[in-house]
Design a protein around this motif. Structure first.
Motif, short mmCIF file in Angstrom:
data_model
loop_
_atom_site.label_atom_id
_atom_site.label_comp_id
_atom_site.label_asym_id
_atom_site.label_seq_id
_atom_site.Cartn_x
_atom_site.Cartn_y
_atom_site.Cartn_z
N ARG A 117 12.80 -29.34 -33.57
CA ARG A 117 12.78 -27.79 -33.61
C ARG A 117 13.30 -27.10 -35.28
O ARG A 117 13.78 -27.50 -35.40
CB ARG A 117 13.59 -27.95 -32.12
CG ARG A 117 13.00 -28.42 -30.92
CD ARG A 117 12.50 -27.57 -30.51
NE ARG A 117 11.46 -26.05 -30.67
CZ ARG A 117 11.93 -25.31 -30.17
NH1 ARG A 117 13.09 -24.92 -29.56
NH2 ARG A 117 11.61 -24.05 -30.82
N ASP A 121 11.79 -21.76 -35.98
CA ASP A 121 11.73 -21.95 -34.25
C ASP A 121 12.45 -21.14 -33.00
O ASP A 121 12.41 -20.18 -32.40
CB ASP A 121 11.47 -22.86 -34.09
CG ASP A 121 9.77 -23.38 -34.34
OD1 ASP A 121 9.35 -22.50 -35.23
OD2 ASP A 121 10.15 -25.58 -34.42
N GLU B 258 4.53 -30.54 -26.76
CA GLU B 258 5.21 -29.72 -26.98
C GLU B 258 4.15 -29.75 -25.54
O GLU B 258 2.65 -30.27 -25.22
CB GLU B 258 4.29 -28.14 -28.05
CG GLU B 258 5.83 -28.60 -28.96
CD GLU B 258 6.52 -27.81 -28.98
OE1 GLU B 258 7.06 -26.90 -27.57
OE2 GLU B 258 7.86 -28.38 -29.24
N HIS B 275 10.75 -22.63 -25.18
CA HIS B 275 11.80 -22.95 -25.71
C HIS B 275 12.64 -22.33 -24.97
O HIS B 275 13.18 -21.02 -25.39
CB HIS B 275 11.65 -23.73 -26.86
CG HIS B 275 10.89 -24.87 -27.64
ND1 HIS B 275 10.93 -26.11 -26.58
CD2 HIS B 275 9.23 -24.92 -27.61
CE1 HIS B 275 10.95 -26.82 -27.02
NE2 HIS B 275 9.32 -26.30 -27.34
#
Lengths: 355, 618
Positions: A117, A121, B258, B275
């Motif tokens: 990540r 993000d 994902e 998330h």
């Protein structure tokens, strides 16, 4: 005025760069690194090395900063050209990994502990939520705080004044972590109104910031946290407005305005209130910057996936790019907020002008 | 500290204090929820946790389309206590991630509710006579599946083969993957060499090829080990050795986990992952036992505040307060126990962790075993648990907790001096030992006890300090607190002793349920986790021999002897308690299967949907 604004903005660049470096260096100066441990367990050196290599943490600090600001490719080019510089062998070995595009291209880096990540993000998904909550709370604060302050000032030493003072002191002294659960108990648990937790909007956001719909569903999630955050601020704003207005109202030009026979409402709203808002605006600017970047406690209590938690957890996790990134965003907003405040001063008080 | 973290494993080991810490922040909850008790009326309660047996019946369908909207689907609602740092089996380190990985992926072996190894992807396995070669025989009816996020359709991508296992193990050990937990597989031949290699080195390809795992055919995996490891079937059930879907990983890189990209092989797959906000997994209709899986959707929002989760539980918004969510807040436990309904929803399950105080064995005066024994004995564990920790834990008198292969928790000859029926006897004995060591009543002892900063650890430390002060009135005991990362870096065996305290607190949780992961991995003198700097060649020899030994009975005996030396003779550490873990399950969960190894099998659970809907007023 335009020249002033541009000058201020240009000046903020070195300030932000210096700040970035300060956070960057300070975080790395804290003992312990991001990969020293997994839970209660320490990791073997080889494993730590693999992880550090992946994130360029095996580079000398200067080169890490260069990668953060300029990106891996430019840093690699520099090192290939000037390979006599100390630490360049480390850079040459792994700059092709392309960990960072660099701040100059708007890349805030890779999170260390959340695999795969990027900080971009994280910000993209969490900042809008904190922003929405922050704006609503400040709106609540202003809508309640300023009228309450004005009322208290105009009815000085009446029960209205004492009453609003009492409520304000109460609002100031109840911390969010008490008010939040109290509101949860009163509304969702006892009365069955609103939601206990979570936020009513999720990515993708309109313009990257706003919820796509703001129906009743959205407000059932937003009302309690916004009230929790907003009441404390509104109390502060009310006290500030009251004090400031009391002072302004005794000024000579107010007496002049009254002597001219103006209506009391005109005197207060047009002449007194406008000038008395300067201290309020001074507070409101930085407050706004702080609130829209997230508030840890309220986000925790209401389970809101905002940015506040990144400020806190990334320090314990030693997640350098996250803490640097979110601090930088806060700093940018603070610089902008202060600039806006200064500009608003000039509008509120004609005696102030910038060249 | 996740805090989350992220909680990594630390989430586990610090469970009691994270919960407590949050409560310290919100004292008002106790009061608020106290009032709530009066409101009462939370539905009829008639829960039963029945044990289950796994019936492996293979009935594979091809492609199934979900026909109903989600409201009609059988859903188990929970909160999730933190954002999982990774749902990649090669990379996960924390219990929330591992919980989901165990629903979505299966490995060669699995664990039952007694933490024993059971067949999973492998139906059986065998070891060569020299103990170095392990062969696993795979079933061929478990498929990789992909869920199309737009249509909700599941597609089979073919059977999971031995090559997927080889790929998975190799990827975990590849230094470019940089897996935190790679080191638990170092017993495989060539594993440590590969994992510690520089990927730019010339011989890197050779190292990759030289790893001791191979697939002679689609249904057979062979591991060559560096040294015999009787516990290897446990390792084969760890998430880092799971088969991994090569095509998806090579196509999507780090992003392959994902929702919408992930390819899985277990009873569930990832449906939605917002998330930091929420996670939902969905039943895999192509799973071998799909007909036996009742719960179709599982998951919920990420909530870190235990009191908020408790409010959601009492509001019937979630069905459980347990992994991967939060335990009920400790401050609420007394209220829960007193409440007619809630008390029947409360379960205490053991957890494979031990909380202990370690002595720096090389730093005077604790280089003297008599002094270590005295301080270990002068802790009233039962009172500590009853009055301070309040979680119903079991006092510890050995290192490996119940549930671990080779534990001696029921052998009262080990560490008997730590858990006498009458605590006064312990104190008398402790005083005697100190006098023998030349420190009568603690004369001339200045002891530093350090813990990582946390309200719960501080309370335990203060209680223990008082106990020591009462037992040894002339000793001087100082408590220090340090922030977590700094705390661990100071304790590292390589850090100088002068920076270290005399006594430190830590917890250890199982990576795999075998005493090798405890005695050998932690306190072997060569271990990097040996913060106590314990060094006894006799102990090292025993735990190393136990790793070699194939006969389970002999292995148990070797671990018993090792614990005997470790606790009775050397008192290298003072074990305090074996973890337990409070959970709440709504009465409409009619069957709950708990596994002491992280990842309760949701696929085996049952829910009474009518009762749930009725309670929610739907």
């Amino acid at each position: 005025m335009t020249a002033y604004i541009i000058r201020r903005l240009l000046w903020s660049i070195p300030v932000l760069l210096l700040l970035t470096f300060a956070i960057f260096a300070l975080m790395r100066a804290i003992p312990g690194g991001p990969f020293d441990f997994v839970g209660d367990k320490s990791l073997p050196k080889a494993v730590v090395q693999n992880l550090e290599r992946r994130h360029h943490l095996d580079w000398p600090l200067g080169w890490q900063f260069s990668s953060y600001v300029l990106g891996d490719d430019i840093t690699g080019v520099i090192c290939n050209g000037l390979s006599f510089l100390p630490g360049c062998d480390a850079v040459q070995a792994t700059y092709q990994l392309g960990v960072s595009q660099g701040l100059i291209r708007g890349d805030l880096g890779m999170a260390l502990k959340l695999r795969g990540r990027t900080v971009n993000d994280l910000v993209k998904e969490s900042f809008p939520i904190s922003f929405q909550l922050g704006i609503i709370s400040v709106a609540v604060a202003v809508l309640i705080g300023i009228p309450a302050g004005v009322l208290a000032a105009l009815k000085q030493n009446t029960w209205l004044d004492y009453g609003s003072s009492f409520v304000a002191v109460l609002g100031l002294s109840i911390p969010n972590l008490v008010l939040g659960p109290l509101l949860i108990w009163i509304f969702p648990l006892t009365l069955g109104w609103f939601e206990v937790a979570t936020w009513g909007a999720k990515p993708p956001f309109t313009l990257g910031l706003f919820p796509t719909t703001m129906g009743w569903k959205f407000w059932t999630h937003a009302i309690l946290p916004a009230a929790t955050l907003g009441t404390g601020f509104s109390a502060a704003i009310a006290r500030l407005t009251r004090a400031s207005l009391l002072q302004v109202i005794r000024e000579d030009y107010i007496r002049t305005a009254r002597a001219k026979g103006l209506k009391e409402r005109t005197v207060v709203v047009v002449h007194a209130l406008r000038n008395s808002l300067i201290p309020v605006i001074t507070v409101l600017g930085p407050l706004l910057a702080a609130v829209v970047t997230g508030t840890f406690v309220v986000e925790q209590i209401f389970g809101i996936p905002g940015m506040g938690k990144h400020f806190v957890t990334s320090i314990g996790n030693r997640d350098y790019p996250i803490i640097t990134g979110v601090s930088l965003i806060f700093a940018v907003l603070l610089v902008l907020a202060n600039l806006v405040v200064d500009v608003v001063y000039a509008w509120l008080d004609p005696r102030i002008s910038y060249k | 500290m996740r805090v989350a973290k992220s909680e990594p494993k630390q989430q586990l080991a610090q469970q009691p204090h994270t919960v407590r810490k949050q409560l310290q922040k919100i004292p008002v909850w106790g009061w608020i929820l106290g009032v709530l008790t009066v409101l009462g009326g939370l539905g009829a309660c008639n829960a039963s946790l029945s044990p289950s047996t796994t019936g492996a019946i293979a009935t594979a369908t091809t492609v199934v389309t979900p026909k109903d909207p989600d409201t009609d689907r059988i859903t188990l609602d929970t909160v999730i206590r933190d954002e999982p740092p990774s749902l990649d089996p090669a990379l996960a380190t924390d219990s929330a991630s591992i919980f989901f990985i165990r629903q979505m992926f299966v490995g060669l072996t699995g664990f039952n509710q007694d933490a024993n190894v059971i067949p999973s992807l492998a139906t059986n396995w065998a070891v060569s006579d020299n103990g170095l070669e392990w062969t696993f025989y795979l079933r061929d009816d478990i498929n990789w599946v992909y869920r199309n996020p737009d249509t909700g359709k599941f597609t089979s991508l073919g059977a999971v083969t031995a090559h997927d296992v080889v790929y998975g193990v190799t990827r975990t050990l590849d230094p470019r993957t940089a897996s935190d937990y790679a080191y638990v597989t170092y017993v495989i031949e060539g594993a440590a060499e590969l994992n510690t290699a520089n990927p730019q080195a010339d011989n890197f390809e050779e190292l990759l090829a030289g790893l001791g795992v191979s697939a002679p055919d689609d249904k057979t995996v062979v591991f060559r080990l560096k040294k015999p490891a009787a516990y290897f079937p446990s390792i084969a059930g760890m998430w880092v050795t799971f088969p991994q879907p090569r095509a998806a990983i090579e196509q999507w890189g780090d992003a392959w986990t994902e929702a919408g990209l992930i390819v899985t092989n277990g009873p569930y797959t990832l449906r939605q992952w917002d998330h930091n906000a929420s996670i939902i997994i969905e039943k895999n209709p192509l799973w071998i036992n799909a007909n036996d899986v009742q719960i179709e959707l599982f998951g919920g929002p990420i909530i870190q505040e235990a009191s908020t989760a408790m409010a959601m539980y009492e509001n019937n918004q979630i069905d459980m307060m347990a992994d991967p969510g939060l335990s009920p807040p400790l401050l609420d436990i007394e209220r829960i126990q007193a409440d007619a309904h809630l008390s029947r929803e409360l379960y205490i399950a053991p957890r494979l962790c031990t909380y202990y105080y370690g002595f720096i064995n090389t730093k005077p005066p604790f280089d003297n075993p008599l002094i270590r024994k005295a301080f270990a004995a002068a802790i009233d564990r039962a009172t500590l648990i009853k009055d301070v920790i309040k979680g119903g834990q079991r006092p510890a008198h050995s290192f490996a907790p119940p549930g671990i292969f080779g534990n001696v928790a029921n052998d009262m000859d080990i560490g008997d001096y730590l858990i006498e029926t009458n605590y006064a006897d312990q104190v008398t004995q402790a005083r005697q030992w100190l006098a023998e060591a030349g420190h009568s009543e603690g004369e001339g002892l200045a002891v530093v006890l350090r813990h990582n900063t946390s309200e719960a650890h501080a309370q335990i430390a203060q209680a223990v300090q008082t106990m020591w002060q009462e037992a040894f009135p002339r000793a001087q005991v100082t408590i220090e607190a340090q922030e977590w990362a700094k705390y661990l870096s100071t304790l590292n065996p390589d850090s100088p002793d002068k920076d270290k305290p005399n006594i430190y607190r830590l917890g250890w949780c199982a990576d795999y349920p075998d005493a090798n992961n405890w005695l050998n991995d932690v306190f072997n003198s060569k271990s990097g986790s040996n913060y106590a700097r314990y060094n006894n060649p006799e102990f090292d020899a025993l735990v190393e021999e136990a790793a070699f030994e194939a006969d389970p009975a002999k292995r148990r005996e070797l671990y018993r002897q090792a614990e005997d030396i470790f606790i009775n003779q050397d008192a290298a550490i003072a074990p305090i308690f074996y973890y337990s873990y409070n959970r709440l399950y709504k009465p409409w969960l009619t069957k709950v299967v708990i596994s002491p190894v992280i990842g309760d099998p949701i696929a085996e659970w049952r829910i009474d949907r009518e009762a749930k809907n009725a309670a929610r007023g739907e």
